[in-house]
Write a protein that holds these residues in place. Sequence first.
Motif, PDB file in Angstrom:
ATOM      1  N   UNK A 231       0.944  -1.086  -0.397  1.00 16.96           N
ATOM      2  CA  UNK A 231      -0.380   0.325  -0.134  1.00 16.96           C
ATOM      3  C   UNK A 231       0.990   1.185  -0.049  1.00 16.96           C
ATOM      4  N   UNK A 232       2.224   1.216   0.049  1.00 13.55           N
ATOM      5  CA  UNK A 232       3.061   2.102  -0.098  1.00 13.55           C
ATOM      6  C   UNK A 232       3.330   1.848  -0.927  1.00 13.55           C
ATOM      7  N   UNK A 233       3.752   1.075  -1.348  1.00 15.03           N
ATOM      8  CA  UNK A 233       3.493   1.573  -3.112  1.00 15.03           C
ATOM      9  C   UNK A 233       5.079   0.502  -3.725  1.00 15.03           C
ATOM     10  N   UNK A 234       5.761   0.131  -3.211  1.00 16.76           N
ATOM     11  CA  UNK A 234       6.923  -0.423  -3.447  1.00 16.76           C
ATOM     12  C   UNK A 234       7.424  -1.804  -3.146  1.00 16.76           C
ATOM     13  N   UNK A 235       8.160  -2.631  -4.403  1.00 18.55           N
ATOM     14  CA  UNK A 235       8.199  -3.679  -4.333  1.00 18.55           C
ATOM     15  C   UNK A 235       8.757  -4.562  -3.600  1.00 18.55           C
ATOM     16  N   UNK A 236       7.993  -5.977  -3.761  1.00 19.35           N
ATOM     17  CA  UNK A 236       7.850  -6.789  -2.089  1.00 19.35           C
ATOM     18  C   UNK A 236       8.419  -7.697  -2.678  1.00 19.35           C
ATOM     19  N   UNK A 237       9.290  -7.976  -1.244  1.00 17.61           N
ATOM     20  CA  UNK A 237       9.640  -9.861  -1.780  1.00 17.61           C
ATOM     21  C   UNK A 237       9.515 -10.181  -0.154  1.00 17.61           C
ATOM     22  N   UNK A 238       8.395 -11.555   0.096  1.00 18.27           N
ATOM     23  CA  UNK A 238       8.683 -11.957   1.386  1.00 18.27           C
ATOM     24  C   UNK A 238       8.502 -13.956   1.150  1.00 18.27           C
ATOM     25  N   UNK A 239       8.443 -14.443   2.379  1.00 14.11           N
ATOM     26  CA  UNK A 239       8.590 -15.979   2.858  1.00 14.11           C
ATOM     27  C   UNK A 239       7.297 -16.418   2.148  1.00 14.11           C
ATOM     28  N   UNK A 240       7.593 -17.258   1.594  1.00 11.51           N
ATOM     29  CA  UNK A 240       6.306 -18.377   1.095  1.00 11.51           C
ATOM     30  C   UNK A 240       5.253 -18.509   1.931  1.00 11.51           C
ATOM     31  N   UNK A 241       5.235 -18.479   3.255  1.00  7.07           N
ATOM     32  CA  UNK A 241       4.642 -18.794   4.841  1.00  7.07           C
ATOM     33  C   UNK A 241       3.604 -17.896   4.627  1.00  7.07           C
ATOM     34  N   UNK A 242       2.169 -19.132   5.527  1.00  4.27           N
ATOM     35  CA  UNK A 242       1.137 -17.701   5.637  1.00  4.27           C
ATOM     36  C   UNK A 242       0.172 -17.571   4.624  1.00  4.27           C
ATOM     37  N   UNK A 243      -0.415 -16.201   4.984  1.00  6.24           N
ATOM     38  CA  UNK A 243      -0.765 -15.146   4.220  1.00  6.24           C
ATOM     39  C   UNK A 243      -0.202 -14.144   3.089  1.00  6.24           C
ATOM     40  N   UNK A 244       1.094 -14.901   3.244  1.00  2.00           N
ATOM     41  CA  UNK A 244       2.026 -14.158   2.514  1.00  2.00           C
ATOM     42  C   UNK A 244       1.184 -14.392   0.903  1.00  2.00           C
ATOM     43  N   UNK A 245       1.508 -15.367   0.706  1.00  2.00           N
ATOM     44  CA  UNK A 245       0.455 -15.628  -0.936  1.00  2.00           C
ATOM     45  C   UNK A 245      -0.654 -14.814  -0.857  1.00  2.00           C
ATOM     46  N   UNK A 246      -1.498 -14.856  -0.126  1.00  2.00           N
ATOM     47  CA  UNK A 246      -3.088 -14.118  -0.559  1.00  2.00           C
ATOM     48  C   UNK A 246      -2.438 -12.940  -1.177  1.00  2.00           C
ATOM     49  N   UNK A 247      -1.729 -12.172  -0.887  1.00  4.45           N
ATOM     50  CA  UNK A 247      -1.317 -10.825  -1.572  1.00  4.45           C
ATOM     51  C   UNK A 247       0.351 -11.040  -2.842  1.00  4.45           C
ATOM     52  N   UNK A 248       1.153 -11.418  -2.450  1.00  4.77           N
ATOM     53  CA  UNK A 248       1.905 -11.902  -2.715  1.00  4.77           C
ATOM     54  C   UNK A 248       2.000 -13.068  -4.046  1.00  4.77           C
ATOM     55  N   UNK A 249       1.514 -12.812  -5.479  1.00  5.29           N
ATOM     56  CA  UNK A 249       1.486 -13.619  -6.529  1.00  5.29           C
ATOM     57  C   UNK A 249       2.584 -13.909  -7.497  1.00  5.29           C
TER      58      UNK A 249
END
Length: 395
Positions: free
Chosen positions: A296-314
């Motif tokens: 929501x701050x408009x920043x490119x994002x990297x996450x681990x593949x756990x929990x709810x992260x895959x709901x947002x990071x495709x």
Amino acid sequence: MKVLHLLKTAVGASWALRQTRELIKLGVEVHLALPDGPMVEKYRAQGVEVHILQTALNIKKPWANIKLFRQFRQLVADVQPDIIHSHFVATTLTMRLALGRNDPIPRIFHVPGPLHLEHGLFRRVDLWTASKADYWLASCEWTRQCYLQNGISSERLGLAYYGVDIEAHHGQNTGKLHREFDIPADAPVVGNVAYFYPPKKYLGQKRGLKGHEDLIDAVDIVAQQVANLHCVFVGGPWGESHAYFESVKAYAAEKQHGRFIFTGTRHDVQDVYAELDVAIHPSHSENVGGAVESLLSGVATITSDVGGFPDLIKTDQTGWLVPKADPQALAEAIRDALANPDKRKQFAAQGYDLAAYLLNVKNNASDITRYYQALIHEHALTPKNNSENHCETTV
């Protein structure tokens, strides 16, 4: 409609303030039991009826729960809620154990994250203490699927994210972070915004929950090829974990490549995000975590593949997903993100749209209100009986 909410803390947990505020706007009479603390007056200012009581089950002093259960039962008798809505494992156990299996009031466990479900003992405690009056609201798809796989029927299970105020996440790149820490204007900057939670050794954890050490290792790898790479950690120790916080700083100081900056707790997070090239959330266990803030701050994002992260990071759409606790894979994602500014911009824009759709607190409050109404309607139609309803679990 009168709903009694249960929180174990009056420090932070601003997600609960946003949720209760919006529920009140939708006509819900919100009561809230929580310990005294800095958030109490903020709840009252929004129209929440506050009751000062620590409702979290006391594990270290189990004998203290006798008094707690008595106080909780009295609170329920005084408030006479239509629904009880708990937001933590410890408050949920108090709710269930104090009221017993035959109390008819519908009880919701709004699961704040998947951590307890990832460990067999704690998952079983959750399922085995539930009775016919108990329901669950998952706050990410992983959690919802886990309950389904462990025998909870879809009729007793909903999904409602802990929403945010979309308009509150528009920071400005004023360059103050660069000036404050003497970061060159042309230096690539990655960062993480999170409190520092120490490893829970009783769960077999060797590194902190938020994966700070993994990010340090990954940046050390990338910085061998990417000149002048800076990594900013925004956040301080959670609770009494000062020793762990200092140990992470010492670990970073041992690295030969990259520059690591620890800002401590700040209140200008949106502006900090605006100065990052890439936001990184390498948590070992998480709900949607900081990913919603960075997107929501408009920043490119990297996450681990756990929990709810895959709901947002495709993958190849809204960001980069990497295996948890894998610094090498994380390093590869960081390299790719830094080398492709057009991809960063595209993913950030698409990620913003998805986060704004899924995590709008007004929409989430509407989802919860509809869930309340369905429960009340169901219980009005269901004959009261004293039968128990144990859940079958899978190992």
